[in-house]
Design a protein around this motif. Structure first.
Motif, PDB file in Angstrom:
ATOM      1  N   VAL A 258      25.454-100.589  44.117  1.00 57.20           N
ATOM      2  CA  VAL A 258      25.548 -99.200  43.684  1.00 57.20           C
ATOM      3  C   VAL A 258      25.465 -97.788  45.306  1.00 57.20           C
ATOM      4  N   ASN A 259      24.945 -98.950  46.483  1.00 58.92           N
ATOM      5  CA  ASN A 259      25.310 -98.638  47.856  1.00 58.92           C
ATOM      6  C   ASN A 259      26.662 -98.235  48.236  1.00 58.92           C
ATOM      7  N   GLN A 260      27.451 -99.003  47.812  1.00 53.84           N
ATOM      8  CA  GLN A 260      29.327 -98.288  47.999  1.00 53.84           C
ATOM      9  C   GLN A 260      29.501 -97.248  47.969  1.00 53.84           C
ATOM     10  N   PHE A 261      28.644 -96.361  47.102  1.00 56.21           N
ATOM     11  CA  PHE A 261      28.655 -94.887  46.929  1.00 56.21           C
ATOM     12  C   PHE A 261      27.661 -93.591  47.728  1.00 56.21           C
ATOM     13  N   LYS A 262      28.217 -93.261  48.625  1.00 53.02           N
ATOM     14  CA  LYS A 262      27.688 -91.748  48.863  1.00 53.02           C
ATOM     15  C   LYS A 262      27.989 -91.076  48.891  1.00 53.02           C
ATOM     16  N   VAL A 263      26.591 -90.029  48.522  1.00 55.03           N
ATOM     17  CA  VAL A 263      26.684 -88.751  48.047  1.00 55.03           C
ATOM     18  C   VAL A 263      27.691 -87.961  48.711  1.00 55.03           C
ATOM     19  N   LYS A 264      27.250 -88.152  50.229  1.00 54.73           N
ATOM     20  CA  LYS A 264      28.310 -87.344  51.032  1.00 54.73           C
ATOM     21  C   LYS A 264      29.914 -87.599  50.938  1.00 54.73           C
ATOM     22  N   ASN A 265      30.023 -88.686  50.384  1.00 56.65           N
ATOM     23  CA  ASN A 265      31.778 -89.252  50.184  1.00 56.65           C
ATOM     24  C   ASN A 265      32.197 -88.650  49.232  1.00 56.65           C
ATOM     25  N   ILE A 266      31.676 -87.528  48.467  1.00 56.36           N
ATOM     26  CA  ILE A 266      31.906 -87.207  46.721  1.00 56.36           C
ATOM     27  C   ILE A 266      33.309 -86.401  47.831  1.00 56.36           C
ATOM     28  N   LYS A 267      34.339 -86.293  46.486  1.00 59.85           N
ATOM     29  CA  LYS A 267      35.348 -85.458  46.358  1.00 59.85           C
ATOM     30  C   LYS A 267      35.363 -84.451  46.167  1.00 59.85           C
ATOM     31  N   GLU A 268      36.001 -82.805  46.097  1.00 59.05           N
ATOM     32  CA  GLU A 268      36.080 -81.974  44.987  1.00 59.05           C
ATOM     33  C   GLU A 268      37.116 -81.914  45.248  1.00 59.05           C
ATOM     34  N   PRO A 269      37.447 -80.825  44.319  1.00 59.10           N
ATOM     35  CA  PRO A 269      38.845 -80.471  44.125  1.00 59.10           C
ATOM     36  C   PRO A 269      38.623 -79.038  45.281  1.00 59.10           C
ATOM     37  N   GLN A 270      40.488 -79.256  46.309  1.00 56.93           N
ATOM     38  CA  GLN A 270      40.249 -77.992  46.603  1.00 56.93           C
ATOM     39  C   GLN A 270      41.445 -77.311  46.261  1.00 56.93           C
ATOM     40  N   TYR A 271      41.235 -76.195  45.616  1.00 45.95           N
ATOM     41  CA  TYR A 271      41.413 -75.098  45.363  1.00 45.95           C
ATOM     42  C   TYR A 271      42.317 -74.213  46.194  1.00 45.95           C
TER      43      TYR A 271
ATOM     44  N   TYR B 118      40.789 -78.677  31.591  1.00 44.23           N
ATOM     45  CA  TYR B 118      39.440 -78.335  32.782  1.00 44.23           C
ATOM     46  C   TYR B 118      39.624 -77.994  34.308  1.00 44.23           C
ATOM     47  N   GLY B 119      39.941 -79.549  34.302  1.00 44.30           N
ATOM     48  CA  GLY B 119      39.940 -79.983  35.425  1.00 44.30           C
ATOM     49  C   GLY B 119      39.273 -80.955  36.570  1.00 44.30           C
TER      50      GLY B 119
END
Length: 354
Positions: A341-354, A132-133
């Motif tokens: 926890v603060n090392q993770f930023k929502v805006k930095n979440i990488k989405e797959p590029q299809y 499912y990728g």
């Protein structure tokens, strides 16, 4: 010169110390709730799932014009009066609290996942990851397959405690009669032979139609059984109809349910109206294919009442159960390691590029 060297050396020592201090150790604990510890990778897994949930929340509330846009600026939207980022972060912690309440209740009641439960969950985790990728979403964001599998396994505790509570002998046991009524009112079984056209020529479509019409005629005249139709269409010359021990009487029977059951089928209503044994050939809209149906009697095989017992109980009471668990989860305190926890930023979440 020596003084300059000492200053440089001291600076390097300080820099190395800061580098060591700034590194996040492997299996660093990011969140602790009711004695359950969650690593940074696990928290990130929860954050990604909250991120996808938040996107769906935003999408559900878009205008028709906005929804048709090729790009949606999720970070400009609000959910429940919160910024998108804040909602996602809060939802991730809520998710961990909900996981914790299920794990705590199972722990307190000495409930353990069976080896079969674990094997099935691990299989699906592997399947989603590779087929499912999911690897393309989670891995670039620092979540390993092992962590994702643990996350999936923890999700199994919700169903385990539900069965303990609402199953046979449970504190909130659902009456067997109610389970039976729900099963037979919302589900049915039928033999189905379907084809959906893709790249067939008009000549090929006509040939398939003629074959299905012939099958329908032979089934109605009892010149062929569904077994024979199945073998002929799929060209399985060596196929043998064998009833497996503990399995359904008819291995070709397909379970079909009404909307919301998880067993939806586009022709549920049409099939529901048929009598047991009745044959019908359904032509799909816009000449998209055919569905040949032979309705069977779900009440004639105890297999379904036994094996769909928990599915039906969940349809009856899972919503009530979830709301009750959410209220209990809200009372739990989350001990958050902000550095982790603060090392993770929502805006930095990488989405797959299809």
């Amino acid at each position: 010169m020596n003084i300059f060297k000492k200053i440089v050396a001291a600076a390097l020592v300080c820099l190395m110390a800061l580098t060591v201090i700034g590194c996040h150790p492997k299996d660093e604990i990011a969140v602790t709730i009711d004695g359950h510890e969650y690593t940074s990778g696990y928290y990130m897994c929860a954050l990604i799932n909250a991120y996808m949930e938040g996107q769906q929340e935003v999408y559900n509330n878009l205008s028709e014009e906005e929804a048709s846009s090729t790009e949606i600026d999720f970070f400009s939207k609000k959910i429940e009066e919160k910024s998108f980022s804040d909602w996602v972060k809060d939802r991730a912690i809520e998710t961990l609290k909900e996981t914790s309440i299920y794990k705590s209740l199972c722990r307190d009641n000495k409930l353990e996942l069976t080896d079969e439960d674990r094997a099935n969950t691990e299989y699906y985790a592997s399947f989603y990851w590779s087929s499912y990728g999911y690897s393309e979403l989670f891995e670039p964001n620092g979540v390993s397959q092992d962590t994702y599998t643990v996350y999936m396994l923890d999700g199994s505790y919700a169903g385990l405690y539900f069965e303990h509570l609402y199953g046979k002998g449970g504190e909130k046991e659902i009456a067997a009669a109610d389970v039976e009524t729900k099963l037979y009112s919302d589900f049915l079984i039928a033999n189905l032979l379907e084809v959906t056209f893709s790249e067939e020529t008009d000549t090929e479509k006509t040939a398939i139609k003629n074959k299905f019409v012939e099958y329908e005629k032979n089934l109605k005249n009892r010149k062929m059984t569904f077994e024979e139709v199945y073998v002929d269409y799929n060209k399985e010359e060596n196929h043998k109809h064998e009833e497996t021990e503990g399995g359904p009487k008819d291995p070709h029977a397909t379970v079909i349910g009404k909307e919301g059951t998880g067993y939806e089928h586009e022709y549920y209503k049409e099939i529901k109206e048929l009598k047991t044994g009745e044959v019908k050939l359904i032509e799909k809209a816009e000449n998209a294919g055919y569905c040949l149906v032979v309705k069977q009697d779900i009440t004639a095989d105890g297999y379904y009442l036994e094996n769909m017992d928990m599915t039906v109980r969940q349809l009856l009471k899972y919503e009530e159960y979830s709301k009750d668990m959410e209220k209990q989860a809200e009372k739990l305190e989350a001990e958050i390691n902000k550095y982790a926890v603060n090392q993770f930023k929502v805006k930095n979440i990488k989405e797959p590029q299809y």
